[in-house]
Write a protein that holds these residues in place. Structure first.
Motif, PDB file in Angstrom:
ATOM      1  N   CYS A 156      -5.755  80.642 -50.709  1.00 59.05           N
ATOM      2  CA  CYS A 156      -7.186  80.956 -50.655  1.00 59.05           C
ATOM      3  C   CYS A 156      -7.955  79.841 -49.947  1.00 59.05           C
ATOM      4  CB  CYS A 156      -7.715  81.168 -52.073  1.00 59.05           C
ATOM      5  SG  CYS A 156      -9.410  81.779 -52.155  1.00 59.05           S
ATOM      6  N   ALA A 157      -7.617  78.588 -50.255  1.00 61.35           N
ATOM      7  CA  ALA A 157      -8.295  77.455 -49.631  1.00 61.35           C
ATOM      8  C   ALA A 157      -8.081  77.441 -48.128  1.00 61.35           C
ATOM      9  CB  ALA A 157      -7.792  76.157 -50.259  1.00 61.35           C
ATOM     10  N   ARG A 158      -6.862  77.730 -47.708  1.00 58.75           N
ATOM     11  CA  ARG A 158      -6.581  77.736 -46.273  1.00 58.75           C
ATOM     12  C   ARG A 158      -7.275  78.901 -45.582  1.00 58.75           C
ATOM     13  NH1 ARG A 158      -1.270  76.024 -48.114  1.00 58.75           N
ATOM     14  NH2 ARG A 158      -0.571  78.198 -48.123  1.00 58.75           N
ATOM     15  N   GLN A 159      -7.337  80.036 -46.258  1.00 67.45           N
ATOM     16  CA  GLN A 159      -7.927  81.225 -45.654  1.00 67.45           C
ATOM     17  C   GLN A 159      -9.415  81.047 -45.387  1.00 67.45           C
ATOM     18  OE1 GLN A 159      -6.848  84.850 -47.656  1.00 67.45           O
ATOM     19  NE2 GLN A 159      -8.422  86.070 -46.660  1.00 67.45           N
ATOM     20  N   TYR A 160     -10.122  80.402 -46.311  1.00 68.13           N
ATOM     21  CA  TYR A 160     -11.579  80.295 -46.184  1.00 68.13           C
ATOM     22  C   TYR A 160     -12.048  78.879 -45.836  1.00 68.13           C
ATOM     23  CZ  TYR A 160     -11.313  84.884 -48.297  1.00 68.13           C
ATOM     24  OH  TYR A 160     -11.013  86.208 -48.548  1.00 68.13           O
ATOM     25  N   HIS A 161     -11.108  77.965 -45.633  1.00 71.25           N
ATOM     26  CA  HIS A 161     -11.442  76.591 -45.264  1.00 71.25           C
ATOM     27  C   HIS A 161     -12.407  75.972 -46.276  1.00 71.25           C
ATOM     28  CE1 HIS A 161      -9.424  77.416 -41.478  1.00 71.25           C
ATOM     29  NE2 HIS A 161     -10.182  78.497 -41.342  1.00 71.25           N
ATOM     30  N   SER A 162     -12.150  76.252 -47.548  1.00 70.31           N
ATOM     31  CA  SER A 162     -12.963  75.734 -48.642  1.00 70.31           C
ATOM     32  C   SER A 162     -12.049  75.083 -49.673  1.00 70.31           C
ATOM     33  CB  SER A 162     -13.739  76.863 -49.332  1.00 70.31           C
ATOM     34  OG  SER A 162     -14.655  77.485 -48.456  1.00 70.31           O
ATOM     35  N   LEU A 163     -12.615  74.208 -50.461  1.00 74.03           N
ATOM     36  CA  LEU A 163     -11.897  73.733 -51.626  1.00 74.03           C
ATOM     37  C   LEU A 163     -11.845  74.881 -52.634  1.00 74.03           C
ATOM     38  CD1 LEU A 163     -10.809  70.858 -52.633  1.00 74.03           C
ATOM     39  CD2 LEU A 163     -12.786  70.914 -54.153  1.00 74.03           C
ATOM     40  N   VAL A 164     -10.727  75.049 -53.309  1.00 74.48           N
ATOM     41  CA  VAL A 164     -10.587  76.106 -54.313  1.00 74.48           C
ATOM     42  C   VAL A 164     -10.289  75.479 -55.669  1.00 74.48           C
ATOM     43  CG1 VAL A 164      -9.107  77.989 -55.116  1.00 74.48           C
ATOM     44  CG2 VAL A 164      -9.939  77.972 -52.763  1.00 74.48           C
ATOM     45  N   VAL A 165     -11.028  75.921 -56.676  1.00 77.87           N
ATOM     46  CA  VAL A 165     -10.761  75.550 -58.059  1.00 77.87           C
ATOM     47  C   VAL A 165     -10.342  76.824 -58.784  1.00 77.87           C
ATOM     48  CG1 VAL A 165     -11.713  74.673 -60.218  1.00 77.87           C
ATOM     49  CG2 VAL A 165     -12.420  73.652 -58.030  1.00 77.87           C
ATOM     50  N   LEU A 166      -9.054  76.914 -59.103  1.00 80.34           N
ATOM     51  CA  LEU A 166      -8.537  78.036 -59.884  1.00 80.34           C
ATOM     52  C   LEU A 166      -8.471  77.547 -61.323  1.00 80.34           C
ATOM     53  CD1 LEU A 166      -5.462  80.280 -58.983  1.00 80.34           C
ATOM     54  CD2 LEU A 166      -6.025  79.637 -61.325  1.00 80.34           C
ATOM     55  N   SER A 167      -9.378  78.052 -62.144  1.00 80.45           N
ATOM     56  CA  SER A 167      -9.490  77.543 -63.510  1.00 80.45           C
ATOM     57  C   SER A 167      -8.778  78.457 -64.491  1.00 80.45           C
ATOM     58  CB  SER A 167     -10.967  77.390 -63.903  1.00 80.45           C
ATOM     59  OG  SER A 167     -11.639  78.633 -63.802  1.00 80.45           O
ATOM     60  N   GLY A 168      -8.289  77.850 -65.570  1.00 73.85           N
ATOM     61  CA  GLY A 168      -7.565  78.589 -66.596  1.00 73.85           C
ATOM     62  C   GLY A 168      -7.006  77.610 -67.608  1.00 73.85           C
ATOM     63  N   PRO A 169      -5.952  78.000 -68.346  1.00 71.42           N
ATOM     64  CA  PRO A 169      -5.324  77.065 -69.282  1.00 71.42           C
ATOM     65  C   PRO A 169      -4.935  75.751 -68.598  1.00 71.42           C
ATOM     66  CG  PRO A 169      -4.476  79.275 -69.626  1.00 71.42           C
ATOM     67  CD  PRO A 169      -5.331  79.333 -68.395  1.00 71.42           C
ATOM     68  N   THR A 170      -4.512  75.866 -67.328  1.00 72.10           N
ATOM     69  CA  THR A 170      -4.337  74.725 -66.441  1.00 72.10           C
ATOM     70  C   THR A 170      -5.187  74.976 -65.205  1.00 72.10           C
ATOM     71  OG1 THR A 170      -2.084  74.247 -67.193  1.00 72.10           O
ATOM     72  CG2 THR A 170      -2.716  73.396 -65.027  1.00 72.10           C
ATOM     73  N   ASP A 171      -5.966  73.991 -64.813  1.00 73.90           N
ATOM     74  CA  ASP A 171      -6.794  74.120 -63.609  1.00 73.90           C
ATOM     75  C   ASP A 171      -6.029  73.600 -62.396  1.00 73.90           C
ATOM     76  OD1 ASP A 171      -8.984  74.940 -65.208  1.00 73.90           O
ATOM     77  OD2 ASP A 171      -9.571  72.848 -65.536  1.00 73.90           O
ATOM     78  N   PHE A 172      -6.211  74.296 -61.273  1.00 74.92           N
ATOM     79  CA  PHE A 172      -5.639  73.836 -60.010  1.00 74.92           C
ATOM     80  C   PHE A 172      -6.788  73.638 -59.017  1.00 74.92           C
ATOM     81  CE2 PHE A 172      -2.391  76.310 -62.147  1.00 74.92           C
ATOM     82  CZ  PHE A 172      -1.283  75.477 -62.059  1.00 74.92           C
ATOM     83  N   VAL A 173      -6.868  72.443 -58.450  1.00 74.18           N
ATOM     84  CA  VAL A 173      -7.903  72.117 -57.477  1.00 74.18           C
ATOM     85  C   VAL A 173      -7.206  71.752 -56.178  1.00 74.18           C
ATOM     86  CG1 VAL A 173      -9.918  70.679 -56.983  1.00 74.18           C
ATOM     87  CG2 VAL A 173      -9.295  71.183 -59.363  1.00 74.18           C
ATOM     88  N   THR A 174      -7.541  72.462 -55.095  1.00 76.66           N
ATOM     89  CA  THR A 174      -6.809  72.230 -53.858  1.00 76.66           C
ATOM     90  C   THR A 174      -7.671  72.432 -52.618  1.00 76.66           C
ATOM     91  OG1 THR A 174      -4.862  72.892 -52.553  1.00 76.66           O
ATOM     92  CG2 THR A 174      -5.982  74.626 -53.799  1.00 76.66           C
ATOM     93  N   ASN A 175      -7.337  71.676 -51.589  1.00 77.17           N
ATOM     94  CA  ASN A 175      -7.947  71.849 -50.270  1.00 77.17           C
ATOM     95  C   ASN A 175      -7.034  72.642 -49.342  1.00 77.17           C
ATOM     96  OD1 ASN A 175      -5.920  70.000 -49.777  1.00 77.17           O
ATOM     97  ND2 ASN A 175      -7.303  68.294 -49.341  1.00 77.17           N
ATOM     98  N   GLY A 176      -5.992  73.219 -49.901  1.00 77.25           N
ATOM     99  CA  GLY A 176      -5.010  73.967 -49.124  1.00 77.25           C
ATOM    100  C   GLY A 176      -3.733  73.199 -48.903  1.00 77.25           C
ATOM    101  N   GLN A 177      -3.808  71.902 -49.100  1.00 81.52           N
ATOM    102  CA  GLN A 177      -2.624  71.049 -48.950  1.00 81.52           C
ATOM    103  C   GLN A 177      -2.376  70.245 -50.218  1.00 81.52           C
ATOM    104  OE1 GLN A 177      -2.783  68.471 -45.536  1.00 81.52           O
ATOM    105  NE2 GLN A 177      -0.819  67.480 -45.986  1.00 81.52           N
ATOM    106  N   ASP A 178      -3.295  69.343 -50.537  1.00 79.06           N
ATOM    107  CA  ASP A 178      -3.170  68.548 -51.752  1.00 79.06           C
ATOM    108  C   ASP A 178      -3.612  69.381 -52.953  1.00 79.06           C
ATOM    109  OD1 ASP A 178      -2.429  66.196 -50.300  1.00 79.06           O
ATOM    110  OD2 ASP A 178      -4.535  66.001 -49.723  1.00 79.06           O
ATOM    111  N   VAL A 179      -2.941  69.154 -54.097  1.00 78.89           N
ATOM    112  CA  VAL A 179      -3.255  69.904 -55.316  1.00 78.89           C
ATOM    113  C   VAL A 179      -3.416  68.935 -56.480  1.00 78.89           C
ATOM    114  CG1 VAL A 179      -2.516  71.676 -56.949  1.00 78.89           C
ATOM    115  CG2 VAL A 179      -1.940  71.904 -54.527  1.00 78.89           C
TER     116      VAL A 179
END
Length: 270
Positions: A156-179
């Motif tokens: 998702c981050a790579r597709q829209y060139h945005s930082l993505v925060v996928l939140s849930g029991p574990t959160d994932f924050v990514t710029n498309g490369q680093d997580v």
């Protein structure tokens, strides 16, 4: 990326700076979002009138766009706000329930085509829908799927060139490369309607401080989850937790969050 890379002093600096966060809000959770921003030291402001969009943007230090109760009138307001954002304030998109409602998904896709968002914050079902990954969303909730969540967030981050925060029991924050992975969390954060909306505006508040988005949003997720965990200690139910959660948000400090994050990292390494 781990907690050693995070700038914990930002938690205290947020209170000192008191950034103004303009939220085009979900009417179901508007009170929680406003109180949550106040609790962490930010200043909430909200509006429904397109005619005052430019004035509101001029007052703000960051913007959150929430699609939770989207209408054609609110879409007009959203576009007015984004068009007025000529100084490129950081903008967070919260695509509520786009995994369940095709109309919302269409609106989200159009907004993402027409404007750049600094951050997209959603649950697994919402981020999967935006990334075009098969997933069984469940209303406003994440639902179920079998894909790797970090990979979905990266797509998702790579597709829209945005930082993505996928939140849930574990959160994932990514710029498309680093997580960055945040394992802190509590079941009441999922039970509480509005936790995601509050987190989205919290991310905007931290982004207003002007630091690098990836570590900044990672810290915001960690601090928010830490408050949820602290609030859950010895509570009888959701109502008591909600009250304590706001109390814990008010009491967040750089030292307390960093200490718990290091403890959790050490636990995971044992």
């Amino acid at each position: 990326m781990n907690c050693e890379n995070l700038s914990y002093p930002l938690i205290n600096r947020l209170r000192q700076t008191n950034p103004v966060v303009l939220t085009v809000a979900n009417s179901v959770t508007i009170d929680k979002v406003a109180d949550g921003l106040s609790a962490i030291g930010a200043s909430p402001i909200m509006s429904k009138e397109p005619a005052e969009a430019a004035a509101m943007v001029k007052l703000a230090n960051a913007i959150t766009i929430n699609l939770g109760t989207i209408t054609e009138a609110q879409l007009k307001q959203i576009r007015a706000v984004l068009n007025a954002n000529t100084n490129r304030l950081p903008v967070v998109l919260d695509p509520v329930a786009v995994g369940s409602v095709p109309y919302r998904l269409k609106i989200a896709h159009q907004l993402l085509m027409d404007y750049h968002f600094t951050v997209i914050r959603g649950n697994a079902g919402e981020i999967a829908a935006l990334a075009g990954v098969k997933w069984q969303a469940h209303g406003i909730d994440a639902g179920q799927g079998h894909s790797d969540l970090a990979d979905i967030a990266q797509q998702c981050a790579r597709q829209y060139h945005s930082l993505v925060v996928l939140s849930g029991p574990t959160d994932f924050v990514t710029n498309g490369q680093d997580v960055f992975t945040n394992p802190l969390g509590d079941r009441y954060l999922a039970l509480n309607v509005g936790s995601g909306d509050m987190l989205s505006s919290t991310l905007a508040a931290y982004l207003a401080l002007g630091e690098a988005p990836l570590p900044t949003c990672s810290l915001a997720c960690q601090a928010f989850a830490f408050a949820g965990v602290q609030a859950a200690k010895n509570v009888r139910g959701l109502g008591q937790w909600q009250s304590r959660f706001f109390d814990e948000l008010c009491q967040l400090t750089s030292t307390s969050v960093r200490k718990r994050a290091v403890e959790r990292m050490n636990e995971n390494n044992d």
